[in-house]
Design an enzyme around this catalytic site. Structure first.
Site, mmCIF file in Angstrom:
data_model
loop_
_atom_site.group_PDB
_atom_site.id
_atom_site.type_symbol
_atom_site.label_atom_id
_atom_site.label_comp_id
_atom_site.label_asym_id
_atom_site.label_seq_id
_atom_site.Cartn_x
_atom_site.Cartn_y
_atom_site.Cartn_z
ATOM 1 N N GLY A 69 5.521 -51.549 45.462
ATOM 2 C CA GLY A 69 6.786 -50.837 45.575
ATOM 3 C C GLY A 69 8.025 -51.684 45.769
ATOM 4 O O GLY A 69 9.135 -51.146 45.785
ATOM 5 N N GLU B 180 -0.050 -54.680 46.542
ATOM 6 C CA GLU B 180 -0.362 -54.458 45.125
ATOM 7 C C GLU B 180 0.914 -54.199 44.333
ATOM 8 O O GLU B 180 1.177 -53.075 43.927
ATOM 9 C CB GLU B 180 -1.384 -53.331 44.957
ATOM 10 C CG GLU B 180 -1.106 -52.125 45.813
ATOM 11 C CD GLU B 180 -2.189 -51.063 45.742
ATOM 12 O OE1 GLU B 180 -3.355 -51.395 45.501
ATOM 13 O OE2 GLU B 180 -1.833 -49.891 45.938
ATOM 14 N N TYR C 293 13.993 -40.768 34.673
ATOM 15 C CA TYR C 293 14.636 -40.947 35.989
ATOM 16 C C TYR C 293 16.132 -41.250 35.909
ATOM 17 O O TYR C 293 16.762 -41.486 36.937
ATOM 18 C CB TYR C 293 14.019 -42.131 36.758
ATOM 19 C CG TYR C 293 12.520 -42.270 36.743
ATOM 20 C CD1 TYR C 293 11.713 -41.348 37.400
ATOM 21 C CD2 TYR C 293 11.915 -43.358 36.128
ATOM 22 C CE1 TYR C 293 10.331 -41.506 37.408
ATOM 23 C CE2 TYR C 293 10.533 -43.521 36.130
ATOM 24 C CZ TYR C 293 9.744 -42.595 36.773
ATOM 25 O OH TYR C 293 8.393 -42.757 36.790
ATOM 26 N N CYS D 280 13.870 -37.462 17.750
ATOM 27 C CA CYS D 280 14.467 -36.148 17.531
ATOM 28 C C CYS D 280 14.453 -35.380 18.841
ATOM 29 O O CYS D 280 13.618 -34.487 19.060
ATOM 30 C CB CYS D 280 13.677 -35.404 16.478
ATOM 31 S SG CYS D 280 13.655 -36.319 14.957
ATOM 32 N N GLU D 281 15.393 -35.735 19.708
ATOM 33 C CA GLU D 281 15.397 -35.205 21.077
ATOM 34 C C GLU D 281 16.740 -35.644 21.665
ATOM 35 O O GLU D 281 17.003 -36.849 21.745
ATOM 36 C CB GLU D 281 14.229 -35.888 21.804
ATOM 37 C CG GLU D 281 14.008 -35.513 23.226
ATOM 38 C CD GLU D 281 13.327 -34.159 23.370
ATOM 39 O OE1 GLU D 281 12.405 -33.854 22.608
ATOM 40 O OE2 GLU D 281 13.761 -33.409 24.248
ATOM 41 N N TYR E 202 6.545 -50.842 33.214
ATOM 42 C CA TYR E 202 6.615 -49.420 32.864
ATOM 43 C C TYR E 202 7.365 -49.171 31.555
ATOM 44 O O TYR E 202 8.022 -48.155 31.394
ATOM 45 C CB TYR E 202 7.234 -48.610 34.022
ATOM 46 C CG TYR E 202 6.483 -48.826 35.320
ATOM 47 C CD1 TYR E 202 5.182 -48.360 35.465
ATOM 48 C CD2 TYR E 202 7.042 -49.546 36.376
ATOM 49 C CE1 TYR E 202 4.470 -48.582 36.627
ATOM 50 C CE2 TYR E 202 6.332 -49.775 37.551
ATOM 51 C CZ TYR E 202 5.049 -49.291 37.669
ATOM 52 O OH TYR E 202 4.332 -49.519 38.814
HETATM 53 C C1 LIG Z 1 2.511 -47.675 41.168
HETATM 54 C C2 LIG Z 1 1.667 -48.199 42.233
HETATM 55 C C3 LIG Z 1 1.775 -49.541 42.619
HETATM 56 C C4 LIG Z 1 2.806 -50.472 42.067
HETATM 57 O O1 LIG Z 1 4.094 -50.046 42.338
HETATM 58 P P1 LIG Z 1 5.338 -50.984 41.950
HETATM 59 O O2 LIG Z 1 6.510 -50.176 42.346
HETATM 60 O O3 LIG Z 1 5.259 -51.205 40.482
HETATM 61 O O4 LIG Z 1 5.183 -52.249 42.701
HETATM 62 C C5 LIG Z 1 0.910 -49.998 43.587
HETATM 63 N N1 LIG Z 1 -0.020 -49.187 44.139
HETATM 64 C C6 LIG Z 1 -0.151 -47.896 43.781
HETATM 65 C C7 LIG Z 1 -1.194 -47.074 44.398
HETATM 66 C C8 LIG Z 1 0.684 -47.365 42.821
HETATM 67 O O5 LIG Z 1 0.558 -46.075 42.498
#
Ligand SMILES: *Cc1c(COP(=O)(O)O)cnc(C)c1O
Length: 439
Positions: free
Chosen positions: A255, A297, A341, A368-369, A398
């Site tokens: 995140g 992660e 978003y 087409c949107e 992403y």
């Molecule tokens: C999406 C996600 C991540 C990675 O999030 P980032 O914002 O790309 O760092 C890590 N763990 C879980 C469970 C996620 O759903």
């Protein structure tokens, strides 16, 4: 001050003497000429540097007791899994497709954590076949299904439980996942997390290893992680006291954000991780619990600033009294994030970086949107015309992974750049590829 200086938001961007934008040291004009547009570029050196920044920060904060997992949903193709293997990273996977790709790239699957809030029986079997190290379990039905499959195989499967710590990271609703009202995980507040621990501990073919939380996306400081760590460590202490269960893993999710435009803050990764480390140390002492292995992660912060997308302009249409639309040869099929978003992006005139940007335009995709826009109110040179090249920055996360074939548009290739050399990592999809599945 030069027109563009503010907008070179990552160190891998520069402008050469011809006024061309360069990415990872290469002229974007030459890359577009060689590989065509739309084109995803990825700076491999930057990906590696981002992995190392996490590892260096985590080592300083946690010694040896940490693990960095790349959340491969941000961008998933073989070349990236090879890089992750070489960089000593773990990975997160969320589907058979990601598992298959990682394994095919030679990734050591015992370092993979399998997420998803709905793993089918087939997913579970395929992941066990592939030797996935850990399942991140999301619900009681899944725990039962895991037990059944592990029993059938006569194995004991490592599992961590995804918990929702009840924290709203004050970001967009659509990317806030750690609140109680979430489709993900077991809520601590409602007692579901307790039920899950009790249930998992009595399953003979499940080895419960610890807990996971993921509070959201585009987080720029340590605050939300500190609150999550507090809640999670308190739960670990509670589980020890109530069930005698000692958690060996605490996964705090991903995140951490990245700047997409010059006005966005740039998170200080080393500072964030060191603050989390200090908080975990003091809380573990207070709660008299052993410090678990700490996992992060990250997805976006590993690959986002390593990516850039090139487009060719097709038309410039001025609606007097309203606005000017500049249409490009890509759109929501290669970048759904603006449509989903309203995400901000920096879009630059790749071959006219020296020109004054006196025209404000909305950049439209080719689908087409009407919602197929890439950005509004973008400053471009007045000379912008069909055939010009536009560069959209920070598209490594992403974008390719969320690309679609809407309107039967083939997906762009991914070209990786390393030490000044550009090579295809994913070839361009063809119209024959698109029709190949049709009977
Ligand atoms: C999406 C996600 C991540 C990675 O999030 P980032 O914002 O790309 O760092 C890590 N763990 C879980 C469970 C996620 O759903």
């Amino acid at each position: 001050m030069k027109e563009f200086e503010n907008d070179l938001i990552c160190e891998n961007l520069s402008v050469n003497s011809e006024g061309h934008l360069c990415f990872a040291g290469l002229d974007t004009g030459a890359l577009a000429a060689k590989f065509g547009t739309p084109l995803y570029l990825m700076d491999e050196d930057r990906v590696r540097a981002n992995c190392r920044a996490y590892q260096t920060a985590a080592k300083a904060a946690f010694g040896k007791n940490y693990r960095i997992l790349y959340a491969s949903k941000a961008a998933s193709f073989k070349a990236l899994y090879r890089i992750m293997r070489e960089e000593g990273m773990g990975i997160d996977v969320v589907s058979q497709g990601e598992i298959f790709t990682a394994k095919a790239a030679g990734f050591p699957m015992e370092k993979a954590f399998f997420h998803s809030n709905n793993k089918t029986d087939a997913d579970i079997a395929a992941a066990m076949d592939a030797g996935v190290g850990y399942f991140v379990s999301d619900n009681l039905e899944e725990l039962a299904a895991l037990e059944k499959e592990a029993q059938k195989r006569g194995v004991c499967q490592n599992v961590i439980l995804r918990l929702t710590p009840g924290i709203d990271p004050h970001t967009y609703e659509a990317v806030a996942t750690g609140k109680v009202d979430s489709k993900f995980g077991f809520a601590i507040e409602t007692g579901l997390a307790d039920d899950a621990v009790a249930f998992a501990l009595q399953l003979p073919h499940i080895k419960l290893c610890g807990f996971h939380s993921h509070v959201g996306s585009q987080v720029f400081d340590s605050d939300v992680f500190l609150r999550a760590a507090d809640v999670m460590l308190a739960f670990i202490a509670h589980a020890k006291q109530k069930y005698g269960f000692v958690a060996s893993i605490l996964n705090l999710g991903g995140g951490i954000g990245v700047p997409y435009v010059a006005q966005n803050p740039k998170p200080d990764l080393a500072k964030i991780i060191s603050e989390i480390g200090a908080r975990i140390d003091s809380r573990c002492k207070e709660l008299a619990i052993a410090k678990p292995e700490i996992c992060f992660e990250p997805g976006r912060s590993i690959v986002a600033d390593a990516g850039l997308t090139l487009y060719t302009v097709g038309s410039v249409k001025t609606i007097p009294g309203y606005r000017t639309y500049v249409s490009v040869d890509g759109g929501m099929t290669d970048n759904i994030r603006y449509a989903l978003y309203g995400s901000s992006y920096t879009i630059l005139p790749a071959l006219k970086m020296g020109e004054e940007r006196g025209l404000t335009v909305d950049i439209a995709g080719r689908c087409c949107e009407s919602g197929d826009m890439l950005q509004r109110k973008v400053p471009l040179p007045r000379s912008i015309a069909r055939g010009d090249l536009l560069a959209c920055l920070t598209t490594g996360a992403y974008h390719y992974s969320m690309a679609s074939n809407y309107n039967r548009i083939p997906r762009p290739p991914v070209v990786m750049i390393r030490a000044g050399k550009a090579e295809l990592a994913v070839r361009r999809e063809t119209v024959e590829d698109l029709a190949a599945l049709d009977i």
